[in-house]
Write a protein that holds these residues in place. Structure first.
Motif, PDB file in Angstrom:
ATOM      1  N   GLY A   1       0.976  -1.433   0.011  1.00 37.23           N
ATOM      2  CA  GLY A   1      -0.351  -0.077   0.366  1.00 37.23           C
ATOM      3  C   GLY A   1       1.041   1.360   0.128  1.00 37.23           C
ATOM      4  N   LEU A   2       1.814   1.028   0.546  1.00 39.88           N
ATOM      5  CA  LEU A   2       2.724   2.396   1.069  1.00 39.88           C
ATOM      6  C   LEU A   2       3.680   2.014  -0.640  1.00 39.88           C
ATOM      7  N   TYR A   3       3.980   0.877  -1.339  1.00 34.21           N
ATOM      8  CA  TYR A   3       4.417   1.284  -2.045  1.00 34.21           C
ATOM      9  C   TYR A   3       3.810   2.293  -3.740  1.00 34.21           C
ATOM     10  N   VAL A   4       2.284   2.004  -3.650  1.00 32.49           N
ATOM     11  CA  VAL A   4       1.430   2.146  -4.488  1.00 32.49           C
ATOM     12  C   VAL A   4       1.557   3.638  -4.125  1.00 32.49           C
ATOM     13  N   ALA A   5       1.575   4.023  -2.967  1.00 29.79           N
ATOM     14  CA  ALA A   5       0.966   5.465  -2.958  1.00 29.79           C
ATOM     15  C   ALA A   5       2.355   6.254  -3.056  1.00 29.79           C
ATOM     16  N   ASP A   6       3.979   5.216  -2.793  1.00 30.64           N
ATOM     17  CA  ASP A   6       4.846   6.141  -3.783  1.00 30.64           C
ATOM     18  C   ASP A   6       5.019   6.126  -4.784  1.00 30.64           C
ATOM     19  N   LEU A   7       4.366   5.597  -5.515  1.00 30.15           N
ATOM     20  CA  LEU A   7       4.843   5.095  -7.298  1.00 30.15           C
ATOM     21  C   LEU A   7       3.350   6.653  -7.626  1.00 30.15           C
ATOM     22  N   ALA A   8       2.458   6.637  -7.037  1.00 27.30           N
ATOM     23  CA  ALA A   8       1.322   7.463  -7.767  1.00 27.30           C
ATOM     24  C   ALA A   8       1.689   9.716  -7.078  1.00 27.30           C
ATOM     25  N   SER A   9       2.546   9.249  -6.155  1.00 25.99           N
ATOM     26  CA  SER A   9       3.064  10.431  -5.475  1.00 25.99           C
ATOM     27  C   SER A   9       3.962  10.827  -6.819  1.00 25.99           C
ATOM     28  N   GLY A  10       4.827  10.658  -6.525  1.00 21.66           N
ATOM     29  CA  GLY A  10       5.882  10.979  -7.585  1.00 21.66           C
ATOM     30  C   GLY A  10       7.307  11.598  -6.469  1.00 21.66           C
ATOM     31  N   SER A  11       7.655  10.797  -4.947  1.00 27.03           N
ATOM     32  CA  SER A  11       8.210  11.405  -4.727  1.00 27.03           C
ATOM     33  C   SER A  11       9.712  10.412  -5.241  1.00 27.03           C
ATOM     34  N   GLY A  12      10.622  11.066  -4.870  1.00 26.20           N
ATOM     35  CA  GLY A  12      11.880  11.361  -4.858  1.00 26.20           C
ATOM     36  C   GLY A  12      12.466  11.855  -6.467  1.00 26.20           C
ATOM     37  N   PRO A  13      13.450  11.294  -6.711  1.00 25.47           N
ATOM     38  CA  PRO A  13      13.874  11.654  -8.406  1.00 25.47           C
ATOM     39  C   PRO A  13      12.134  10.685  -9.007  1.00 25.47           C
ATOM     40  N   SER A  14      12.302   9.991  -8.400  1.00 27.18           N
ATOM     41  CA  SER A  14      10.847   9.412 -10.201  1.00 27.18           C
ATOM     42  C   SER A  14       9.595  10.140 -10.481  1.00 27.18           C
TER      43      SER A  14
END
Length: 209
Positions: free
Chosen positions: A94-107
């Motif tokens: 769930g946190l990984y999916v949120a990270d993918l959607a938010s674009g945190s960091g260089p990605s």
């Protein structure tokens, strides 16, 4: 005889080794064998080979390559966060999916359709390793639902090509060898509703009918 705790420890260790080692161990996990209590025979061995061939054909090469990259990306993300990818950590996914959607960091932030594809890749990889990813788990489903509500875009409907359109296209082609080949590709692709990757794989050799 190994105790239940020893078996569990060994199983978890093997699963984590598969997650870390990548493709070579994944190929082993994909393989199909006879049950240990069944005595092999020529006919059964042939069926095993046939079953393996069918299993390999379950998804296209491009899909399998994408799924392999999805797993490598998630496994690396887990290592960075200090978590293990096996067994499926639904809270971390769930946190990984949120990270993918938010674009945190260089990605950059990923689209909803790409995130859905990533989850499909993870589900496939977990299945090959003997685990089940429950996409309806609240830690995943509620986060994904929020992402879709906040970021989803209305899909753009492409205008369909009609029969008269495809006939107009092939009418522009010459009747030399190259023109005949391209005419065949267009007509076969249209008649079969094939994707570009499927059309490209329609290789016909000199001995083929």
């Amino acid at each position: 005889m190994a105790s239940e705790d020893e078996k569990s420890t060994s199983s978890n260790s093997d699963a984590f080794r598969i997650a870390q080692n990548g493709d070579s161990d994944q190929e082993k996990s994909d393989d199909i064998y006879l049950p240990a209590h069944v005595v092999g025979s020529g006919s059964l061995d042939r069926l095993v080979d046939a079953a393996r061939d069918y299993a390999r054909a379950a998804a296209s090469d491009n899909t399998l390559k994408a799924y392999t990259k999805d797993w490598a990306h998630f496994a690396r993300w887990c290592r960075i966060k200090g978590a293990e990818p096996l067994p499926p950590p639904h809270e971390m996914i769930g946190l990984y999916v949120a990270d993918l959607a938010s674009g945190s960091g260089p990605s950059p932030a990923l689209s909803v359709s790409t995130i859905d594809r990533r989850l499909s890749g993870l589900a496939w990889n977990y299945a090959q390793r003997g685990f089940a990813l429950d996409r309806k788990n609240r830690h995943i489903a509620t986060v994904l639902a929020g992402i879709k509500r906040k970021h989803a875009r209305t899909p753009v409907q492409k205008e369909a090509i009609l029969a008269e359109d495809i006939l107009a296209m092939v009418a522009t082609l010459p009747y030399d060898l190259r023109g005949l080949r391209e005419r065949a590709i267009l007509l076969l692709g249209y008649a079969g509703g094939l994707r570009r990757s499927e059309i490209v794989s329609l290789d016909v050799h000199k001995d083929d009918t």
